[in-house]
Design a protein around this motif. Structure first.
Motif, short mmCIF file in Angstrom:
data_model
loop_
_atom_site.label_atom_id
_atom_site.label_comp_id
_atom_site.label_asym_id
_atom_site.label_seq_id
_atom_site.Cartn_x
_atom_site.Cartn_y
_atom_site.Cartn_z
N CYS A 49 33.36 55.96 53.09
CA CYS A 49 34.22 54.78 53.33
C CYS A 49 35.37 54.65 52.34
O CYS A 49 36.41 54.09 52.69
CB CYS A 49 33.38 53.51 53.29
N SER A 50 35.18 55.12 51.11
CA SER A 50 36.19 54.89 50.07
C SER A 50 37.58 55.46 50.37
O SER A 50 38.57 54.82 50.03
CB SER A 50 35.71 55.41 48.73
N PRO A 51 37.69 56.66 50.98
CA PRO A 51 39.05 57.15 51.27
C PRO A 51 39.88 56.18 52.10
O PRO A 51 41.08 56.05 51.90
CB PRO A 51 38.81 58.45 52.03
N PHE A 52 39.24 55.44 53.03
CA PHE A 52 39.96 54.45 53.83
C PHE A 52 40.50 53.35 52.92
O PHE A 52 41.63 52.88 53.07
CB PHE A 52 39.04 53.82 54.89
N GLN A 53 39.64 52.96 51.99
CA GLN A 53 40.00 51.92 51.03
C GLN A 53 41.19 52.37 50.18
O GLN A 53 42.13 51.62 49.96
CB GLN A 53 38.79 51.69 50.12
N LEU B 15 36.15 45.86 56.94
CA LEU B 15 35.64 45.91 55.56
C LEU B 15 36.73 46.41 54.61
O LEU B 15 36.91 45.87 53.51
CB LEU B 15 34.41 46.82 55.50
N VAL B 16 37.45 47.43 55.07
CA VAL B 16 38.55 47.98 54.25
C VAL B 16 39.62 46.91 54.04
O VAL B 16 40.10 46.70 52.93
CB VAL B 16 39.14 49.25 54.94
N LEU B 64 27.51 47.96 49.75
CA LEU B 64 27.98 49.12 48.99
C LEU B 64 29.19 48.79 48.14
O LEU B 64 29.31 49.26 47.02
CB LEU B 64 28.38 50.25 49.95
N PHE B 65 30.09 47.96 48.66
CA PHE B 65 31.32 47.66 47.93
C PHE B 65 31.25 46.32 47.22
O PHE B 65 32.25 45.79 46.78
CB PHE B 65 32.52 47.70 48.89
#
Lengths: 290, 174
Positions: A49-53, B15-16, B64-65
């Motif tokens: 998910c982090s790359p999207f962020q 979420l992003v 998670l975040f």
């Protein structure tokens, strides 16, 4: 067979509800025990998910830069097109250069600060923030690959940011000092009074276990004590904004404003390896200064 | 499968947005929980099994975040989903006001649930957190409720375009 029929045919929905809630409870239990399987799975999902962020943060920064650069040029629409275009081009260049200068200045400060530390530090960029208002955390673009581990101290030239809370191969989550679950060993710089800095929510902390007999006042600066292991001694945490001795008990209540503005956090340093001061310095008595 | 994948991708996108765009608002306390709005929409429009699993996954991703170490959203979001399922036929949800009130009440309920769980699960006693309900949860719940009045019709429109019927598979079993 009968049990399966009973569970999955007659009460399918109820079974799923119970299974889901049970899974959540088991996850909570595994997280409390810090089981490796869950940590690994969390890291894996974060990595996906982090790359999207990261991309989203990049886009926001770009859009904000362009928006800020052009906002005050709106009035120039009345002037002739050539002049406007020329000015816009120059302004954009100017903004880009200013942004570069600001970035360089920030990074220079960070580098200077890094050199002053007697420890190995990794610079990282903030790519995301906590999805809820209740918890206070930020996501960094560095993780286990760069040697970041849970519990490592995170600081900036302004002061203490927090501690590494979760890690993934190339991302990590920092629990900010303003989070309710955060606690850091500290001392009041002027009087050397010991206390624990606990998170108090929105850009606010409180001093816990601060003895009533200790002399503390509004405006006193609070720094890390170096006793919690991860944080070097003497890093700025914040300034006391309120002292209350009215209540009962052996402790007094004090509120603290963190020295770092967490809303504008862009780059941070993660202290990878902290070298504590030599033993003879540790043993020395600290004289109270007033 | 389409009815699971699309809401999941939308949830990840939300979420992003929630962890990046919405945090850059100048007023820090007004931060609507758009993943919660999606979960509640799923609650009134999705089948109980696939929707419940989706709510669980979205909660897990929120954890998670988040600085929450226990994984509380993976627990609270399925509860909210099934709560919405339970009340969807008992409440009139066609007007903007009723939808906003519905989301507001659920957001507040989640706030209470999180407070109770944080207090109960923390190994060290936390100070009294309940007064923080007003400065933290109330603004968030209000902004979430207000935004839901815009997002619910968009979800409905989107699902009618995607699945050629309003809702994400109303009436099915999963």
């Amino acid at each position: 067979m009968r049990i399966r029929d009973f569970l999955f045919r007659r009460y399918t929905v109820l079974t799923v509800v119970i299974l889901l809630l049970l899974s959540a409870l088991i996850l909570i239990s595994l997280r409390v025990k810090e089981r490796k399987g869950v940590v690994f799975f969390d890291g894996l999902l974060m990595e996906i998910c982090s790359p999207f962020q990261k991309t989203s943060t990049f886009v926001i920064k770009k859009v904000r830069g362009v928006f800020q650069g052009y906002l005050f040029l709106v009035d120039l629409h009345r002037e002739n097109e050539t002049l406007k275009k020329r000015m816009a081009d120059l302004q954009r260049e100017n903004d880009q250069m200013r942004e570069m200068v600001q970035n360089q200045e920030r990074l220079r400060k960070l580098l200077q600060f890094k050199e002053t530390l007697s420890s190995t530090a990794i610079a990282a960029e903030v790519v995301g923030r906590d999805p809820s208002s209740w918890f206070k955390s930020v996501t960094l673009n560095k993780g286990e690959k760069e040697g970041i581990r849970k519990g490592m101290a995170v600081i900036s030239p302004g002061g203490v940011i927090g501690q590494i809370f979760k890690t993934a191969p190339s991302h990590s989550v920092v629990l900010l000092i303003t989070d309710y679950n955060s606690a850091i060993d500290s001392i009041v710089r002027r009087t050397r009074a010991k206390a624990i800095v606990e998170g108090g929510g929105e850009n606010r902390c409180q001093l816990k276990y601060l003895l009533r007999a200790e002399d503390v006042a509004q405006g006193d600066r609070v720094v890390t004590s170096g006793l919690s292991g991860n944080f070097p001694k003497g890093l700025m945490i914040g300034e006391i904004t309120k002292v209350d001795k009215k209540g009962h008990g052996i402790f007094q209540y004090a509120e603290l404003a963190p020295s770092v503005d967490f809303t504008r956090l862009e780059e941070v340093l993660v202290i990878k390896e902290y070298l504590p001061p030599p033993p003879e310095e540790k043993g020395k008595k600290v004289k109270k200064t007033r | 499968m389409k009815k699971v994948i699309f809401p999941l991708l939308l949830g990840i996108f939300f979420l992003v947005v929630q962890t990046t765009w919405l945090t850059s608002f100048p007023i820090r306390r007004i931060r609507p929980d758009i993943v919660l709005i999606l979960t509640l929409y799923l609650g009134i429009s999705s089948p109980p099994i696939s929707g419940g699993i989706l709510a669980f996954i979205l909660g897990y991703l929120m954890d998670l975040f988040s600085g929450n170490g226990f994984g509380l959203y993976a627990f609270s979001r399925p509860i909210l989903f099934y709560g919405a399922q339970l009340f969807k036929d008992r409440i009139y949800l066609e007007s903007v006001h009723s939808r906003s009130l519905f989301v507001f009440l659920f957001a507040l309920a989640e706030g209470f649930l999180l407070l109770v769980l944080v207090k109960a699960l923390n190994p060290e006693p936390l100070r009294n957190l309940y007064p923080l309900f007003f400065p933290v949860f109330l603004p968030q719940s209000l902004s979430t409720a207000l935004l839901s009045s815009v997002l619910f019709p968009l979800f409905r429109k989107g699902s009618s375009l995607l699945y050629a019927q309003p809702g994400l598979g109303r009436g099915g079993k999963g």
